[in-house]
Design a protein around this motif. Sequence first.
Motif, PDB file in Angstrom:
ATOM      1  N   PHE A   1     -13.537  56.721  36.581  1.00 12.15           N
ATOM      2  CA  PHE A   1     -13.994  55.988  37.753  1.00 12.15           C
ATOM      3  C   PHE A   1     -14.472  54.610  37.307  1.00 12.15           C
ATOM      4  O   PHE A   1     -14.946  54.428  36.181  1.00 12.15           O
ATOM      5  N   VAL A   2     -14.342  53.629  38.212  1.00  8.43           N
ATOM      6  CA  VAL A   2     -14.747  52.249  37.941  1.00  8.43           C
ATOM      7  C   VAL A   2     -15.454  51.716  39.175  1.00  8.43           C
ATOM      8  O   VAL A   2     -15.065  52.010  40.305  1.00  8.43           O
ATOM      9  N   GLN A   3     -16.493  50.931  38.945  1.00  4.92           N
ATOM     10  CA  GLN A   3     -17.185  50.280  40.044  1.00  4.92           C
ATOM     11  C   GLN A   3     -16.744  48.835  40.159  1.00  4.92           C
ATOM     12  O   GLN A   3     -16.622  48.133  39.153  1.00  4.92           O
ATOM     13  N   ASP A   4     -16.484  48.391  41.393  1.00  2.52           N
ATOM     14  CA  ASP A   4     -16.216  46.976  41.640  1.00  2.52           C
ATOM     15  C   ASP A   4     -17.494  46.357  42.190  1.00  2.52           C
ATOM     16  O   ASP A   4     -18.078  46.855  43.145  1.00  2.52           O
TER      17      ASP A   4
ATOM     18  N   ARG B   1     -29.659  48.893  54.842  1.00  2.78           N
ATOM     19  CA  ARG B   1     -29.601  49.980  53.864  1.00  2.78           C
ATOM     20  C   ARG B   1     -28.227  49.970  53.189  1.00  2.78           C
ATOM     21  O   ARG B   1     -27.234  49.481  53.741  1.00  2.78           O
ATOM     22  N   PRO B   2     -28.120  50.529  51.961  1.00  3.75           N
ATOM     23  CA  PRO B   2     -26.850  50.473  51.222  1.00  3.75           C
ATOM     24  C   PRO B   2     -25.803  51.456  51.750  1.00  3.75           C
ATOM     25  O   PRO B   2     -26.122  52.544  52.235  1.00  3.75           O
ATOM     26  N   LEU B   3     -24.560  51.047  51.620  1.00  3.58           N
ATOM     27  CA  LEU B   3     -23.399  51.881  51.956  1.00  3.58           C
ATOM     28  C   LEU B   3     -22.477  51.883  50.748  1.00  3.58           C
ATOM     29  O   LEU B   3     -22.155  50.830  50.198  1.00  3.58           O
ATOM     30  N   SER B   4     -22.055  53.072  50.331  1.00  2.00           N
ATOM     31  CA  SER B   4     -21.118  53.183  49.207  1.00  2.00           C
ATOM     32  C   SER B   4     -19.804  53.773  49.688  1.00  2.00           C
ATOM     33  O   SER B   4     -19.779  54.641  50.570  1.00  2.00           O
ATOM     34  N   LEU B   5     -18.716  53.297  49.102  1.00  2.00           N
ATOM     35  CA  LEU B   5     -17.381  53.767  49.438  1.00  2.00           C
ATOM     36  C   LEU B   5     -16.624  54.080  48.152  1.00  2.00           C
ATOM     37  O   LEU B   5     -16.556  53.248  47.250  1.00  2.00           O
ATOM     38  N   ILE B   6     -16.074  55.299  48.089  1.00  4.00           N
ATOM     39  CA  ILE B   6     -15.268  55.721  46.935  1.00  4.00           C
ATOM     40  C   ILE B   6     -13.839  55.956  47.401  1.00  4.00           C
ATOM     41  O   ILE B   6     -13.614  56.673  48.379  1.00  4.00           O
TER      42      ILE B   6
ATOM     43  N   ARG C   1      -9.706  47.640  44.577  1.00  2.00           N
ATOM     44  CA  ARG C   1      -9.580  46.935  43.283  1.00  2.00           C
ATOM     45  C   ARG C   1     -10.137  47.791  42.152  1.00  2.00           C
ATOM     46  O   ARG C   1      -9.554  47.876  41.068  1.00  2.00           O
ATOM     47  N   ALA C   2     -11.277  48.415  42.415  1.00  2.00           N
ATOM     48  CA  ALA C   2     -11.884  49.263  41.389  1.00  2.00           C
ATOM     49  C   ALA C   2     -10.977  50.444  41.055  1.00  2.00           C
ATOM     50  O   ALA C   2     -10.850  50.845  39.888  1.00  2.00           O
ATOM     51  N   LEU C   3     -10.327  51.009  42.073  1.00  2.00           N
ATOM     52  CA  LEU C   3      -9.388  52.113  41.844  1.00  2.00           C
ATOM     53  C   LEU C   3      -8.216  51.642  40.987  1.00  2.00           C
ATOM     54  O   LEU C   3      -7.798  52.337  40.040  1.00  2.00           O
ATOM     55  N   TYR C   4      -7.705  50.447  41.277  1.00  2.00           N
ATOM     56  CA  TYR C   4      -6.615  49.884  40.475  1.00  2.00           C
ATOM     57  C   TYR C   4      -7.057  49.687  39.020  1.00  2.00           C
ATOM     58  O   TYR C   4      -6.310  49.959  38.077  1.00  2.00           O
ATOM     59  N   GLN C   5      -8.300  49.221  38.846  1.00  2.00           N
ATOM     60  CA  GLN C   5      -8.826  49.026  37.488  1.00  2.00           C
ATOM     61  C   GLN C   5      -8.944  50.358  36.743  1.00  2.00           C
ATOM     62  O   GLN C   5      -8.686  50.434  35.532  1.00  2.00           O
ATOM     63  N   ALA C   6      -9.334  51.413  37.471  1.00  2.00           N
ATOM     64  CA  ALA C   6      -9.438  52.737  36.840  1.00  2.00           C
ATOM     65  C   ALA C   6      -8.070  53.215  36.379  1.00  2.00           C
ATOM     66  O   ALA C   6      -7.930  53.802  35.289  1.00  2.00           O
ATOM     67  N   LYS C   7      -7.041  52.962  37.166  1.00  2.00           N
ATOM     68  CA  LYS C   7      -5.685  53.349  36.775  1.00  2.00           C
ATOM     69  C   LYS C   7      -5.211  52.524  35.581  1.00  2.00           C
ATOM     70  O   LYS C   7      -4.638  53.057  34.624  1.00  2.00           O
ATOM     71  N   ALA C   8      -5.472  51.213  35.642  1.00  2.00           N
ATOM     72  CA  ALA C   8      -5.025  50.329  34.562  1.00  2.00           C
ATOM     73  C   ALA C   8      -5.718  50.649  33.236  1.00  2.00           C
ATOM     74  O   ALA C   8      -5.155  50.422  32.165  1.00  2.00           O
TER      75      ALA C   8
END
Length: 322
Positions: free
Chosen positions: A309-312, A177-182, A296-303
């Motif tokens: 919010f950004v999804q990796d 089953r899927p697991l998501s992390l924010i 990485r996605a958090l870094y992309q959101a800042k950049a």
Amino acid sequence: MTATAQESQSLVLIVDDEPFIRMILRHFLEREGYKIAEAQNGREALTAFNQLHPDIILLDAIMPDMDGFECCTHLELLDCSKHTPVLMITGLEDQESVDRAFAVGAMDYITKPIHWPVLRQRVKRLIEQSQLQQKLEAVNLELQRLATIDGLTQIANRRRFEEYLNQEWQRLKRDKRPLSLILCDVDFFKLYNDTYGHRVGDRCLQEIAKAIKDIIKRPGDLVARYGGEEFAVILPNTDTEGATHVAKKICHTVRKLAIPHENSEVSPYVTISAGFTTEIPQSDSDLEEMIAAADRALYQAKAAGRDRFVQDILLPKSKNEW
């Protein structure tokens, strides 16, 4: 009446098929200040226990229909009986009967004819021991809770985050089953602290933690303080669409708090950036890589300008990487 019994008003369940024995036990224990309930066999005792939850059970061993040994065995199977001591009272005193009484869960044993000063002390001691055990368990549970809670924000701490993420990773690997992390980071928080001071900064983090926790309502989800001004949200059984909805709502909700931030470079109010990823854990996948992907996605959101919010996307491994 003793002061201890007066204060506690403990309830004693007397179980004996002989009315005379029940009567003299009742009169003796009532004089000691206890409340009394009665049953004449094991079946009645189980019904009375489920209704009244007594503090101790005085149980005769030899009774018709269901004897004390069988009754004690049934009581042991009830979760709510674990703090209720059973004192077996019987005319049997052979080694086999004594061993059997303790084997089925009796905490102590007294023979007929009853020695009343001994009975008085054993009832008192067993109730006190039970109450002490309950207090110790409550203290231990509170210590365990405190060990996993962030003191400032009162949400889960980093230790609890790591434990829970690993637990859910293993579970969802089995369930496929899927697991998501924010992962979230408060934008320009150092500037906020420099402008308003650390005490105001602490209050800001508390408000944001509460706002995120209010969004995350499912029992299986977890909000944690990841470190400093960073927060993490674990979303088991959540696909990309669900995680997108939650990440969007977090950013929107923090924005709507309208906490003034005059030195922010993106808004007159405090905002938050978020990065997330979703994966169905596999036998060859790596939990640390999932955390790195969310980071990485958090870094992309800042950049990309923060307050978003950004999804990796975790790409499948190529055959050369297997």
